[in-house]
Design a protein around this motif. Structure first.
Motif, short mmCIF file in Angstrom:
data_model
loop_
_atom_site.label_atom_id
_atom_site.label_comp_id
_atom_site.label_asym_id
_atom_site.label_seq_id
_atom_site.Cartn_x
_atom_site.Cartn_y
_atom_site.Cartn_z
N PRO A 169 59.09 -74.11 73.43
CA PRO A 169 57.76 -73.89 74.00
C PRO A 169 57.55 -74.67 75.29
O PRO A 169 58.22 -75.68 75.55
N GLU A 170 56.61 -74.22 76.07
CA GLU A 170 56.17 -74.96 77.24
C GLU A 170 55.13 -75.97 76.80
O GLU A 170 54.26 -75.67 75.98
N LYS A 171 55.19 -77.19 77.36
CA LYS A 171 54.33 -78.27 76.91
C LYS A 171 53.46 -78.83 78.04
O LYS A 171 53.74 -78.63 79.22
N TYR B 75 51.35 -77.88 73.07
CA TYR B 75 51.94 -76.60 73.45
C TYR B 75 50.95 -75.83 74.34
O TYR B 75 49.75 -75.78 74.05
N VAL B 76 51.48 -75.23 75.39
CA VAL B 76 50.69 -74.29 76.18
C VAL B 76 50.56 -73.01 75.37
O VAL B 76 51.55 -72.44 74.91
N ASN C 76 50.82 -80.75 68.14
CA ASN C 76 51.11 -79.73 69.15
C ASN C 76 49.87 -78.98 69.63
O ASN C 76 49.97 -78.14 70.52
N SER C 77 48.72 -79.22 69.04
CA SER C 77 47.51 -78.52 69.47
C SER C 77 46.33 -79.47 69.47
O SER C 77 46.33 -80.49 68.78
N LEU C 78 45.33 -79.12 70.24
CA LEU C 78 44.07 -79.85 70.21
C LEU C 78 43.36 -79.52 68.91
O LEU C 78 43.33 -78.37 68.48
N GLU C 79 42.78 -80.52 68.30
CA GLU C 79 42.12 -80.35 67.01
C GLU C 79 40.65 -80.74 67.14
O GLU C 79 40.24 -81.29 68.16
#
Length: 882
Positions: free
Chosen positions: A272-274, A252-253, A369-372
């Protein structure tokens, strides 16, 4: 069980000891650093080979597992000892590589995330924790395998550099190693400074891993400086970078506040924008150690050491298991059927938005959906004092450590699969939950022990142990952008009604942040309410352990010995715990709020025992029988006393008081074995064991509000056979073969371990415990000492097979299929130089080691995978020898 010789092309290697005075020396004593450096510049080549008459002999490893120096092969216990030289020349850099080199030691390779979760390392099947899921989340449940750095008990993912040896003790070791040693104990023994002479090493390496976009790099070095005949300093440091091989095409942006950006600005229910990013799970390690040894005479020495390690990760080694994971899945049946009788009541959705599977998805892609990431740092200071009293040796081990881990984890799918999600949180297509977890562990310990001299009718060792540990675990979770969504949504549809909440009916907007007040800090039961924070789970634990221990061995005849041992201890634990769903803290949920802020304490007085008898068949072969016990401390759970919004069979849920206490678990081990050597060319070790595990501890999610906690799950057993065989077939050819059969079975369940107390349905009685294959095999073939151009050539190939295994202690877990992984190496040694070409994961298999439970993660149940095929080269220089 068996000791491992160094993987070298030389014909015979020297015994490894822990005392510098016992080492064989090739060089004259160096009393000046300047002289040592000059010698380094002008030294003649080191001898690469010993005399041919020793070419077919077996090597030995001196260990201190029983708190006195002895050859591993002479000990009537199940122990594997691996020299540091073997680890170096086999390219083994971490615990995962160590486990693949032997059978019966099981590791889920989580990289920098692997030092905070007890399921990372499993011996003899004693594990109940899920081996996947939230890899970076620490739990108050103590790991079932005790790990030591020298004599310091500390659990983290140690990089294996400049080690003298690794000692793997299988089975409960409660007498000498205390709490936590249920399945076994692993000791990482680092090289001590050596006043006898200057030494140094350096190595650089570069490699390429399939599915990455950058090379892997590593560099390490060691320097031993003898300032006098009695004082020396040893330093080593390393740096390594592993390129990421996992792609994330579903990111997700996020805006400046961390909230997902709308793909359709102005639309409340916009998806969401991806965007996509490749190679997200790169790892970086830094480590350094400095150690000083003072040995003024033959009777006394003191060693002061400081160790530091920093590990960082930019993503998890996890991949999606089906294409539905990319389409914002919600597990089937998470919300009741649509019953529009009270209000503006939408139908429950099977997905919060519809989106095509992103391009470029393959078997090494993650749907998160996110960097971890993770940031894991360890500081360790230790002091060892040893004095020879003549009749016995007095040893003091003091240590102080701090292990801190920060990690971030995408928890979106965990939330959207909650049965109450669309009721409390609404139907926001941009639902996005991020977890920020922290572990801060500060143990300090002191052990004082006295060990008799060997050779008499009775050998004995006894001592006192004290440990004080302060641990803070924080689990903070946020849904960035939720309040802004709720304010816009509720202006259209209004707030969720009490009827919707009581029945878990879906709502458009959810309940909102009922206790949050903009511009000020409000508190519920002492817990601050922060915008968009969905959950808090903080554990502050103070733990002390005071113990007296000892073992006595009577040599009844020249061949027959009997050992008895015990450990008497008192442990105290106090824990302050804050737990709660913070969205639920306002008047909407009064008078019973799903929030708890409690302090509880407990203590235990107990004894663990050991008995062993051994018979020496001849000077090279023995048989033995052992009974030993292990113990793991208990704990507490701070849970809300009631959850009135959760209606179970028409009645509001009330938390059973027994769930607030976690009782200690124990293991009773019965074992018989045999070990020895034949013709001075073959070495073997075999044992069978039966372990009865009582009051199993497991980290679970309790109550209908899915709150992390721990429970005594029930009882189980682990029964098996372990065999190791080493053969020096010819002067050039060596074979190592290990096999382990381990059958684990749950024999009873705690009556409280049922829904709604536990969210996930537990495994049925008769199920296997997670993380342990029934069969595992390790095979290593080595052909070396082949003369070539003034040097020596060595070729080795190794393989590790494990059969299928379960991933979690639940009825819905996914079994992991068995697989075989192959590695190969070609080394060339000439004078002080060593060059190696290697391939890891030769056949490039996916190597799945665990699955997340689909009951918790739905269609986004991910798999933990091994590093793909990696091809690399290393070049090393050693002042003395490899």
């Amino acid at each position: 069980m068996t000791l491992r010789p160094r993987a070298s092309g030389s014909c015979a290697t020297r015994p490894v000891t822990i005392d510098p005075r016992r080492r064989l020396r090739r060089y004259q004593t160096v009393t000046s650093v300047t002289a040592a450096v000059l010698t380094a510049l002008y030294a003649t080549p080191a001898l690469a080979d010993d005399s041919a008459q020793n070419a077919m002999t077996l090597d030995e490893v001196i260990v201190t597992a029983t708190r006195r120096a002895a050859s591993a092969q002479d000990l009537p216990i199940s122990i594997t000892a691996v020299t540091g030289a073997t680890l170096e020349q086999a390219g083994i850099e971490d615990t995962a590589g160590l486990a693949r080199s032997m059978a019966g030691v099981n590791v889920t390779d989580k990289g920098p995330f692997g030092g905070v979760n007890g399921s990372t390392l499993i011996i003899r099947g004693l594990n109940s924790e899920q081996t996947s899921g939230q890899l970076g989340l620490a739990t108050p449940v103590v790991p079932p395998v005790a790990t030591y750095v020298d004599d310091t008990p500390l659990f983290f993912n140690l990089r294996l550099q400049d080690l003298d040896r690794v000692e793997v003790l299988r089975g409960p070791q409660g007498t000498l190693y205390g709490s936590g040693s249920l399945g076994g104990t692993v000791r990482y023994v680092q090289n001590a400074p050596d006043p006898s002479g200057f030494d140094s090493k350096a190595e650089v390496g570069i490699s390429d891993t399939y599915h990455t976009h950058a090379p892997n790099e590593d560099v390490s070095g060691m320097l031993n400086l003898p300032f006098s005949d009695t004082f020396a300093v040893r330093m080593n440091a390393g740096w390594s970078y592993d390129a990421g091989f996992i792609n994330q095409p579903n990111l997700y942006v996020l805006d400046a506040s961390g909230a997902p950006v709308s793909a359709q600005p102005g639309n409340v229910f916009s998806p969401p924008e991806k965007y996509a990013r490749d190679g997200v799970n790169s790892y970086m390690y830094k480590d350094a150690r400095i150690s000083a040894l003072w040995k003024p005479n033959e009777d006394f020495h003191a060693q002061l050491s400081y160790f530091y390690q920093l590990a960082t990760a930019n993503g998890f080694p996890q991949v999606a298991t089906n294409s539905a994971a990319y389409n914002m899945p919600i597990g089937t049946g998470t919300n009741p059927p649509h019953t529009p009788t009270c209000c503006t009541d939408p139908a429950p959705l099977a997905q919060l938005y519809n989106s095509p599977v992103p391009g470029g998805v393959d078997s090494l892609s993650s749907a998160d959906n996110s960097l971890e990431g993770a940031h894991d740092a360890v500081n360790l200071l230790s002091l060892t004092l040893e004095y020879d009293l003549g009749f016995a040796t007095l040893t003091s081990n003091s240590s102080l450590a701090h292990h801190i881990n920060h990690s971030s984890d995408d928890l979106t799918t965990v939330y959207t699969n909650f049965g109450f999600y669309q009721s409390i949180y609404g139907q926001d297509p941009r639902s996005f939950v991020i977890g920020h977890d922290e572990l801060s562990d500060r143990p300090w310990s002191e052990e004082l022990r006295l060990a008799s001299k060997e050779g008499g009718f009775v050998d004995w060792v006894g001592g006192l142990f004290y440990k004080n540990e302060k641990t803070i675990i924080q689990e903070h979770e946020y849904e960035p952008g939720y309040l802004d969504f709720y304010n816009r949504c509720s202006a259209i549809y209004g707030q969720e009604t009490a009827t919707q909440f009581d029945n878990n009916y879906a709502s458009y907007c959810g309940v909102g942040e009922t206790a949050y007040v903009p511009g000020t800090t409000t508190y519920v039961d002492g817990i601050p309410i922060v915008k968009d924070q969905t959950y808090i789970g903080d554990f502050e634990t103070s733990y002390t352990d005071l113990a007296a221990f000892g073992e006595v061995t009577g040599h009844l005849t020249s061949a027959w010995s009997v050992t008895a041992g015990g450990r008497l201890f008192k442990q105290t634990l106090s824990q302050a715990q804050q737990t709660g769903l913070l969205f639920d803290g306002g008047a909407f949920f009064a008078p019973y709020l799903p929030i708890a802020n409690l302090s509880l304490n407990d203590s235990w007085r107990k004894a663990t025992w050991k008995g062993n008898t051994a018979y020496q068949l001849d000077k090279n072969n023995l048989v033995y029988a052992t009974f030993s016990q292990g113990f793991r401390r208990g704990g507490v759970n701070a849970l809300p006393p009631a959850e009135p919004g959760e209606i179970i069979n028409g009645v509001s849920y009330v938390t059973p008081p027994a769930l607030t206490r976690l009782q200690p678990d124990t293991a009773d081990n019965y074992e018989v074995g045999a070990k020895g050597t034949l013709l001075n060319r073959f070495r073997y070790s075999v044992d069978v064991y039966d372990i009865q595990w009582h009051n199993i501890q497991e980290g679970v999610q309790l109550t209908p509000l899915v709150l992390p906690a721990s429970i005594n799950a029930g009882d189980a057993y682990s029964r098996g056979l372990e065999a190791e065989f080493y053969a020096r077939v010819t002067e050039h050819f060596n074979v190592q073969l290990d096999y382990t059969y381990d059958q684990t079975k749950l024999t009873s369940l705690n009556p409280l371990f049922v829904y709604p107390n536990a969210v996930a349905t537990p495994a049925a009685v008769g199920s296997a415990l997670p993380g342990t294959p029934k069969n595992s095999i390790a095979l290593a073939l080595e052909y070396g000492h082949v003369p070539l151009a003034g040097g020596y050539l060595l070729y080795a190939i190794s393989g590790h097979y494990q059969s299928s295994q379960s991933s979690a202690f639940t009825a819905t877990e996914l079994d992991v299929a068995g697989y075989t992984m192959l590695d190969t190496r070609l080394s060339y040694q000439r004078s002080h130089w060593l060059a190696t070409l290697y391939v890891r994961n030769l056949t490039n298999i996916l190597g799945i080691s665990s699955y997340a439970d689909p009951a918790i993660y739905g269609n986004r149940s991910e798999a933990v995978v091994s590093q793909p095929r990696t091809i690399g080269v290393t070049l090393g220089y050693a002042f003395k020898e490899w």
